[in-house]
Design a protein around this motif. Structure first.
Motif, PDB file in Angstrom:
ATOM      1  N   ARG A  76      -8.839  32.729  42.209  1.00 34.83           N
ATOM      2  CA  ARG A  76      -9.767  33.636  41.520  1.00 34.83           C
ATOM      3  C   ARG A  76     -10.274  34.725  42.455  1.00 34.83           C
ATOM      4  O   ARG A  76     -10.622  35.820  42.029  1.00 34.83           O
ATOM      5  CB  ARG A  76     -10.962  32.863  40.961  1.00 34.83           C
ATOM      6  N   ALA A  77     -10.321  34.402  43.744  1.00 32.77           N
ATOM      7  CA  ALA A  77     -10.873  35.344  44.723  1.00 32.77           C
ATOM      8  C   ALA A  77      -9.819  36.253  45.328  1.00 32.77           C
ATOM      9  O   ALA A  77     -10.158  37.151  46.095  1.00 32.77           O
ATOM     10  CB  ALA A  77     -11.578  34.576  45.828  1.00 32.77           C
TER      11      ALA A  77
ATOM     12  N   TYR B  17     -15.892  36.340  38.979  1.00 32.20           N
ATOM     13  CA  TYR B  17     -15.565  36.866  40.296  1.00 32.20           C
ATOM     14  C   TYR B  17     -15.425  38.374  40.098  1.00 32.20           C
ATOM     15  O   TYR B  17     -14.644  38.821  39.259  1.00 32.20           O
ATOM     16  CB  TYR B  17     -14.268  36.274  40.834  1.00 32.20           C
TER      17      TYR B  17
ATOM     18  N   ARG C 185     -12.625  38.718  37.156  1.00 31.08           N
ATOM     19  CA  ARG C 185     -11.694  37.627  36.893  1.00 31.08           C
ATOM     20  C   ARG C 185     -12.542  36.374  36.708  1.00 31.08           C
ATOM     21  O   ARG C 185     -13.484  36.146  37.464  1.00 31.08           O
ATOM     22  CB  ARG C 185     -10.712  37.444  38.041  1.00 31.08           C
ATOM     23  N   VAL C 186     -12.223  35.575  35.698  1.00 39.05           N
ATOM     24  CA  VAL C 186     -12.971  34.344  35.462  1.00 39.05           C
ATOM     25  C   VAL C 186     -12.113  33.128  35.748  1.00 39.05           C
ATOM     26  O   VAL C 186     -12.482  32.244  36.514  1.00 39.05           O
ATOM     27  CB  VAL C 186     -13.516  34.284  34.024  1.00 39.05           C
ATOM     28  N   SER C 187     -10.960  33.076  35.145  1.00 40.00           N
ATOM     29  CA  SER C 187     -10.087  31.916  35.318  1.00 40.00           C
ATOM     30  C   SER C 187      -9.183  32.092  36.517  1.00 40.00           C
ATOM     31  O   SER C 187      -8.847  33.220  36.891  1.00 40.00           O
ATOM     32  CB  SER C 187      -9.226  31.721  34.067  1.00 40.00           C
TER      33      SER C 187
END
Lengths: 116, 113
Positions: free
Chosen positions: A101-102, B32, B94-96
């Motif tokens: 996700r990062a 995120y 972005r979540v997933s």
């Protein structure tokens, strides 16, 4: 320095032509993406790929296809170019491992396509 | 569905003044958040990201961003703008895990000498 290379910075094509936009990354990234950028619309996802020979449709796949035969290369194909496909096309890649996700996208410089 | 909004198409600021470029998000789950910058005729470059922890995130070129969960915002800031900061700025979320980033429509920043 890690890189995403888009082979053509500027292309001019005619309506109905088949167009190939090539993207190569040297970072051993699993994930690759094609975005389209238009003023006032931001970046819109066309297709993406998580592995060789895999592809997923994004938000605007109509009129496009992709090919990922090798890990480092992700090609965008316009089967029959139309004037409404005149745009800036951006390729990007990212690693899949770790905290995915990062993970940060690395972009190429873009390919500006004009269809006459 | 996740989305981000950049309510301003254009932001103008005088050189030396503080700048803010706004971003709000709409997600189900913990976001995120990312900021990217695009200089003329170039691809996007990563500036900073918020994952978790400290709500104030510091990034490249003196930029920082503050995550505000109650206001669902992630505004980009810089204490003193430079003419060279003039560019197009994109917020993304972005979540997933391992899903594509979703971008806002971009905000054009002009810093005037």
């Amino acid at each position: 320095d890690v890189k995403v290379t888009q082979s053509s910075r500027y292309l001019v094509k005619r309506t109905g032509e088949k167009v190939f936009l090539e993207c190569v990354q040297d970072m051993d990234h699993e994930n690759m993406f094609w975005y389209r950028q238009d003023p006032g619309l931001g970046l819109r996802l066309i297709y993406f790929s998580y592995d060789v020979k895999m592809k997923e449709k994004g938000d605007i796949p109509e009129g496009y296809s992709v090919s990922r035969e090798k890990k480092e290369r992700f090609s965008l194909i316009l089967e029959s170019a139309s004037t409404n496909q005149t745009s800036m096309y951006l390729c990007a890649s990212t690693r899949r491992t770790g905290n995915s996700r990062a993970n940060v996208l690395t972009f190429g410089a873009g390919s500006r396509l004009t269809v006459l | 569905a996740q989305s981000v909004a950049q309510p301003e198409d254009q932001v103008n600021v005088a050189e030396g003044n503080p700048l803010t470029v706004k971003c709000t998000y709409s997600v189900s789950g913990n976001p995120y958040l990312f900021w990217y910058v695009q200089y003329p005729n170039r691809g996007l470059q990563f500036l900073l990201k918020y994952i978790t922890g400290d709500n104030l995130v510091k990034g490249s070129y003196g930029f920082e961003a503050e995550f505000n969960k109650s206001q669902t915002s992630f505004h980009l800031k810089k204490p003193s703008a430079l003419v060279s900061d003039s560019a197009l700025y994109f917020c993304a979320v972005r979540v997933s895990g391992n899903t594509p980033l979703v971008f806002g429509k971009g905000t054009r920043l002009s810093v005037i000498a």
